[in-house]
Design an enzyme around this catalytic site. Structure first.
Site, PDB file in Angstrom:
ATOM      1  N   TYR A 172      17.162  15.443  -2.536  1.00 41.77           N
ATOM      2  CA  TYR A 172      17.023  15.589  -3.985  1.00 41.77           C
ATOM      3  C   TYR A 172      17.807  16.821  -4.448  1.00 41.77           C
ATOM      4  O   TYR A 172      18.474  16.794  -5.483  1.00 41.77           O
ATOM      5  CB  TYR A 172      15.550  15.717  -4.375  1.00 41.77           C
ATOM      6  CG  TYR A 172      14.750  14.472  -4.092  1.00 41.77           C
ATOM      7  CD1 TYR A 172      14.659  13.459  -5.032  1.00 41.77           C
ATOM      8  CD2 TYR A 172      14.092  14.297  -2.877  1.00 41.77           C
ATOM      9  CE1 TYR A 172      13.937  12.298  -4.778  1.00 41.77           C
ATOM     10  CE2 TYR A 172      13.363  13.148  -2.612  1.00 41.77           C
ATOM     11  CZ  TYR A 172      13.294  12.158  -3.561  1.00 41.77           C
ATOM     12  OH  TYR A 172      12.577  11.010  -3.303  1.00 41.77           O
TER      13      TYR A 172
ATOM     14  N   CYS B 108      18.255   4.313  -4.176  1.00 46.10           N
ATOM     15  CA  CYS B 108      17.369   5.474  -4.211  1.00 46.10           C
ATOM     16  C   CYS B 108      16.645   5.680  -2.878  1.00 46.10           C
ATOM     17  O   CYS B 108      16.165   6.780  -2.600  1.00 46.10           O
ATOM     18  CB  CYS B 108      16.382   5.358  -5.369  1.00 46.10           C
ATOM     19  SG  CYS B 108      15.441   3.834  -5.414  1.00 46.10           S
ATOM     20  N   HIS B 109      16.591   4.633  -2.050  1.00 44.62           N
ATOM     21  CA  HIS B 109      15.960   4.792  -0.732  1.00 44.62           C
ATOM     22  C   HIS B 109      16.757   5.737   0.157  1.00 44.62           C
ATOM     23  O   HIS B 109      16.241   6.226   1.151  1.00 44.62           O
ATOM     24  CB  HIS B 109      15.788   3.417  -0.046  1.00 44.62           C
ATOM     25  CG  HIS B 109      17.071   2.699   0.205  1.00 44.62           C
ATOM     26  ND1 HIS B 109      17.728   1.976  -0.782  1.00 44.62           N
ATOM     27  CD2 HIS B 109      17.839   2.601   1.318  1.00 44.62           C
ATOM     28  CE1 HIS B 109      18.834   1.452  -0.274  1.00 44.62           C
ATOM     29  NE2 HIS B 109      18.931   1.818   1.008  1.00 44.62           N
TER      30      HIS B 109
ATOM     31  N   ASN C 141      14.309   4.529 -11.453  1.00 43.44           N
ATOM     32  CA  ASN C 141      15.415   3.629 -11.125  1.00 43.44           C
ATOM     33  C   ASN C 141      14.933   2.179 -11.221  1.00 43.44           C
ATOM     34  O   ASN C 141      14.089   1.753 -10.443  1.00 43.44           O
ATOM     35  CB  ASN C 141      15.923   3.939  -9.710  1.00 43.44           C
ATOM     36  CG  ASN C 141      16.986   2.988  -9.229  1.00 43.44           C
ATOM     37  OD1 ASN C 141      17.526   2.180  -9.977  1.00 43.44           O
ATOM     38  ND2 ASN C 141      17.293   3.081  -7.943  1.00 43.44           N
TER      39      ASN C 141
ATOM     40  N   GLU D  10      19.992  -0.031   7.610  1.00 41.72           N
ATOM     41  CA  GLU D  10      21.324   0.527   7.412  1.00 41.72           C
ATOM     42  C   GLU D  10      21.809   1.304   8.632  1.00 41.72           C
ATOM     43  O   GLU D  10      23.005   1.420   8.853  1.00 41.72           O
ATOM     44  CB  GLU D  10      21.347   1.394   6.158  1.00 41.72           C
ATOM     45  CG  GLU D  10      21.140   0.569   4.905  1.00 41.72           C
ATOM     46  CD  GLU D  10      21.184   1.370   3.622  1.00 41.72           C
ATOM     47  OE1 GLU D  10      21.515   2.574   3.662  1.00 41.72           O
ATOM     48  OE2 GLU D  10      20.899   0.782   2.571  1.00 41.72           O
TER      49      GLU D  10
END
Length: 165
Positions: A98, A129-130, A121, A156
């Site tokens: 952040y 945002c993850h 979001n 990912e």
């Protein structure tokens, strides 16, 4: 507004689109009770944008798509839009804190405001945002829940097959 429910490895998702682009992704717990839309032609799911978003999500969950191309039209304040634009630059398999997002905005003391904007979001996964984590590497708030955030990050990073059901 058009709406389409899709099954995914992380449960049922509701996609929302207008004529400009994809404008919402809701988790199963957010669209419970909306099943009476079947008689409303505005929510029939027939939309090029919804079809493209569905296909792209399928490819994403298969690990075959890393960058979404579907037109997006999220609604938010100018600050939220700035934050979401930065999120869209975070590459597949990478994370930012952040604080780093706040620094990229040129507002180093705005980490909390960044967190609030991220929490608003409307297009999680599409606007990733993850991929935003705590400065200490901890997984913090996510609209779909921490388990789904962990699963998306694992997908990912190809640590394991995404299967939360």
């Amino acid at each position: 507004m058009k709406s389409k429910l899709i099954d995914s490895p992380i449960g049922c998702l509701e996609l929302l689109a207008n004529d400009s682009g994809l404008c919402g992704l809701n988790w199963a717990h957010q669209h419970a009770g909306h099943h009476n839309r079947s008689n409303d032609s505005r929510f029939d799911g027939r939309s090029r944008i919804l079809e493209q978003a569905s296909k792209e999500l399928q490819l994403y969950f298969e690990g075959r798509l890393q960058v979404f191309a579907v037109p997006r039209a999220p609604e938010g304040t100018p600050f939220q839009q700035q934050v979401w634009s930065i999120l869209e630059t975070i590459e597949w398999g990478k994370t930012l804190s952040y604080k780093t997002v706040a620094n990229k905005l040129g507002k180093p003391s705005a980490a909390r405001a960044v967190g609030t904007a991220i929490g608003k979001n409307p297009l999680p996964i599409f606007i990733p945002c993850h991929r935003v984590i705590g400065s200490d590497g901890s997984l913090t708030g996510f609209s779909g829940g921490i388990d789904i955030k962990r699963g998306l990050l694992a997908l990912e990073n190809k640590q394991y097959d995404l299967s939360l059901n």
